[in-house]
Design an enzyme around this catalytic site. Structure first.
Site, PDB file in Angstrom:
ATOM      1  N   HIS A 171      80.406  38.968   6.464  1.00  0.00           N
ATOM      2  CA  HIS A 171      81.207  39.692   5.643  1.00  0.00           C
ATOM      3  C   HIS A 171      81.765  41.459   5.783  1.00  0.00           C
ATOM      4  O   HIS A 171      80.858  42.231   5.990  1.00  0.00           O
ATOM      5  CB  HIS A 171      81.529  39.301   4.139  1.00  0.00           C
ATOM      6  N   ASN A 172      82.979  41.747   5.679  1.00  0.00           N
ATOM      7  CA  ASN A 172      83.411  43.235   5.698  1.00  0.00           C
ATOM      8  C   ASN A 172      82.449  43.722   7.517  1.00  0.00           C
ATOM      9  O   ASN A 172      81.743  45.042   7.278  1.00  0.00           O
ATOM     10  CB  ASN A 172      82.691  43.920   4.821  1.00  0.00           C
ATOM     11  N   GLU A 201      84.500  39.632  10.405  1.00  0.00           N
ATOM     12  CA  GLU A 201      86.123  40.352   9.307  1.00  0.00           C
ATOM     13  C   GLU A 201      86.220  41.740   9.606  1.00  0.00           C
ATOM     14  O   GLU A 201      85.510  42.729   9.944  1.00  0.00           O
ATOM     15  CB  GLU A 201      85.662  40.217   7.718  1.00  0.00           C
ATOM     16  N   ASP A 203      89.443  44.052   8.235  1.00  0.00           N
ATOM     17  CA  ASP A 203      90.255  44.658   7.280  1.00  0.00           C
ATOM     18  C   ASP A 203      91.360  45.442   8.173  1.00  0.00           C
ATOM     19  O   ASP A 203      90.614  46.967   8.689  1.00  0.00           O
ATOM     20  CB  ASP A 203      89.112  45.624   6.174  1.00  0.00           C
ATOM     21  N   HIS A 216      87.313  49.675   4.095  1.00  0.00           N
ATOM     22  CA  HIS A 216      87.469  48.978   2.810  1.00  0.00           C
ATOM     23  C   HIS A 216      88.165  49.460   1.898  1.00  0.00           C
ATOM     24  O   HIS A 216      88.326  50.966   1.574  1.00  0.00           O
ATOM     25  CB  HIS A 216      86.001  48.674   2.639  1.00  0.00           C
ATOM     26  N   GLU A 250      91.597  40.537   8.021  1.00  0.00           N
ATOM     27  CA  GLU A 250      92.583  40.538   6.138  1.00  0.00           C
ATOM     28  C   GLU A 250      93.178  42.124   6.515  1.00  0.00           C
ATOM     29  O   GLU A 250      93.380  43.312   6.441  1.00  0.00           O
ATOM     30  CB  GLU A 250      91.489  41.709   5.832  1.00  0.00           C
TER      31      GLU A 250
END
Length: 631
Positions: A171-172, A201, A203, A216, A250
């Site tokens: 995650h992230n 991931e 973003d 983020h 994302e």
């Protein structure tokens, strides 16, 4: 015989007289004895009779026996040696069959003797025998580790569809500390890939000079260029595993910068980028084997795979499609997290304001119009992101190549209330679980509850050590650490109607672990070690037991305690061994841990290596156990 060999090896080192502690460490290593410098210093001090920092050859021999001749191993040798001096090949075979559950032959026994027996005259004249010196080296070797050798390489069927596998997921991935303030770093991607992670991931946001950036959003985390992220992924993608990498985008970029992203992906990744459907898999997910050395893009997609195939080779530049999307939402947090937030408001005003703004942004539920560049959309083939609208809706309308991301709170509620429907869903569709928004410190949830319902991508913050990452790392040790694990049949066969919340195996597995001893545990102020054995799996299997405390002995603590567990779903179970130092004030001090799947445990006398909180090997710190399990 042993004395003659021993002095022949070390006498040259004592020609100049006595030796100091540094020379002692080197000499132990020369004799193939694993040792921790701090423990050597302690034992050296005990044997330095004249207290002048130098020891004689006889004093070194005493130190050597302290490290090499562990009482519990000598007892095993004596039990199978007819004269307590020599272990015949026949008696070695007997030991390996009865205690180590090895499918034996004379050839295997002969190979073990020749590999570990340092005194050649014992086996060099047609007689295959072993002294205590060879036996202690064998028992301390990789051949006697708890983790099965068969599980150290890829052995599972890798030709099933992707949705039949657990996939190591992050995650992230770009963050290396907290979620609100701190650096975004390329090392996050390199580190995760080296650990065998297969789903990363990214973003993506509009950056200056027409260069998309990764960070983020709506926080104070730093920014890194999208193209440099892809360059790092390209470099490290297949270092730890040959199997496919999924890039979960994302995407918050404008159509213009989406086209830059597509260009970066194609130019940097080249042929490793999967940008077209495989001929053999037009209407079903391919297998990890079919996707070896491929990188897949997980993102929003316009249209079907067939439409994408029809556009291959055409000019898509400037083509933009607008569609409506219901933004992702996470449910309200529980009371504990509300208190956590209030505490931070009083302590750190600026950070709390930022957290409230970020969480508020994360929870907004609204329909918005989004624009997607066709160049980026067409790079999505088998991993199309689709909003989760319920199990019934998915069964009616969701396509084979569409996957869902579900927040941990919503997923937890579903796993408790609709476990069978959840498992039916993950039978058909890849499902990704991600941490709730209030985990601003990058903490993690316990992944086991989502593996229990077959969720393939259970995404964790890899930068945060602790129990959740211990379970993650332990689970994915299996199958050669390749990042893909074939889900057990109870999660793949709908006819079994499995639910982790209501499962009672009529013929459960009995697991027996005798925790015999520890060796060279990390030194602390008090050195009062104990060991916890924890079981993680379906709810009925989850339990833990602990040994008594051994006072003032971190070098060779002896427990000799047997623990028995009843396991209803052994194919789901993880075993975690935790060594702690007892504390009279507050919680115990963590010393080291080791986690692995139950079915990856070898039977018999086994050594358990210990790892630090951050995952570093604490060799030679270890536990010594006897393991036995059966249905």
């Amino acid at each position: 015989m042993e004395n003659k060999w021993f002095f022949s090896v070390i006498q040259e080192d004592f020609r100049a007289g006595r030796i100091d502690v540094d020379k002692t460490v080197k000499l132990l290593e020369k004799l193939d004895i694993r040792c921790d410098v701090n423990h050597v210093k302690y034992i050296f001090k005990e044997n330095d009779i004249h207290k002048n920092g130098k020891i004689t050859i006889e004093e070194f021999r005493a130190i050597y026996r302290n490290f090499a001749y562990r009482k519990e191993v000598v007892q095993i040798f004596n039990a199978y040696s007819s004269n307590r001096k020599i272990l015949s090949e026949q008696n070695l075979i007997k030991f390996l069959k009865q205690e180590q559950y090895v499918k034996m032959s004379k050839i295997i026994a002969s190979e073990i003797i020749q590999k570990y027996e340092p005194i050649e005259e014992v086996w060099g004249k047609g007689e295959n025998r072993m002294t205590i010196e060879g036996f202690i080296r064998y028992m301390d070797s990789n051949d006697c580790l708890l983790f099965k050798k068969d599980c150290t390489h890829v052995y599972q069927d890798m030709t099933r569809p992707l949705n039949d596998y657990f996939i190591s997921s992050s995650h992230n991935t770009y963050l290396i500390s907290g979620q609100l303030i701190g650096p975004s770093d390329l090392w996050g991607y390199a580190s995760a890939l080296v650990k065998g992670c297969r789903c990363l991931e990214i973003d993506c946001w509009d950056g200056s000079q027409n260069e998309p950036v990764v960070y983020h959003g709506h926080t104070l985390t730093s920014k890194i260029l999208f193209k440099t992220v892809i360059q790092v992924i390209n470099k490290y993608a297949f270092m730890a595993s040959d199997y496919p990498v999924v890039l979960s985008l994302e995407n918050h970029c404008s159509p213009q910068q989406q086209e830059i992203m597509a260009s970066n992906l194609q130019s940097i990744l080249g042929d490793t980028l999967l940008s077209d459907a495989l001929e053999k898999f037009p209407n079903e997910l391919p297998s990890p084997e079919a996707l070896k050395f491929k990188i897949l893009i997980k993102n929003k997609k316009i249209g079907t795979i067939e439409e994408t195939v029809g556009r291959v080779g055409s000019d898509k530049h400037g083509q933009i499609v607008e569609c409506e999307e219901e933004e992702e939402e996470e449910e309200d947090d529980d009371d504990d997290d509300v208190e956590y937030s209030k505490g931070h408001i009083s302590m750190i005003k600026e950070k709390s304001s930022l957290m409230r703004n970020f969480i508020g942004y994360s929870k907004k539920k609204k329909t918005r119009k989004i624009k997607i560049a066709l160049e980026l959309s067409d790079l999505v083939i088998y991993t199309k992101s689709e909003k989760f609208k319920g199990f019934h809706h998915a069964q009616l309308y969701q396509k084979f190549n569409e996957n869902n991301s579900i927040g941990e709170l919503h997923a937890r509620k579903l796993s408790k209330q609709k476990a069978r429907e959840f498992i039916s869903h993950t039978n058909s569709f890849i499902t990704r679980i991600y941490p709730k928004a209030t985990r601003t410190d990058s903490s993690n949830y316990i992944p086991q509850e989502f593996w229990n319902v077959g969720c393939q991508m259970v995404a964790l913050n890899f930068q945060t050590p602790g129990l959740p990452m211990d379970l993650q790392n332990g689970k994915f040790l299996d199958n050669g650490g390749c990042g893909y694990l074939l889900k057990p049949e109870i999660l793949r066969n709908p006819k079994l109607n499995f639910s982790p919340n209501e499962f009672k195996e009529c013929n459960p597995t009995t697991l027996s672990i005798r925790l015999i001893s520890g060796f060279q545990l990390p030194l602390t102020n008090k050195n009062d070690p104990l060991v916890l054995i924890e079981i993680y799996g379906i709810p009925d299997d989850q339990t833990k037991q602990q040994t008594h405390v051994v006072r003032k002995n971190a070098f060779t603590p002896q427990w000799n305690e047997t623990f028995t567990f009843t396991i209803h779903a052994p194919e789901m179970a993880l075993i975690r061994f935790v060594a702690e130092n007892q504390s009279t004030i507050g919680s115990n001090e963590f010393l080291g841990q080791y986690t692995l799947p139950l079915l990856c445990m070898d039977k018999g006398y086994r050594t358990i290596p210990l790892f630090s909180k951050t995952g570093d090997n604490l060799d030679p710190a270890s536990l010594f156990v006897y393991v036995w399990y059966h249905k």
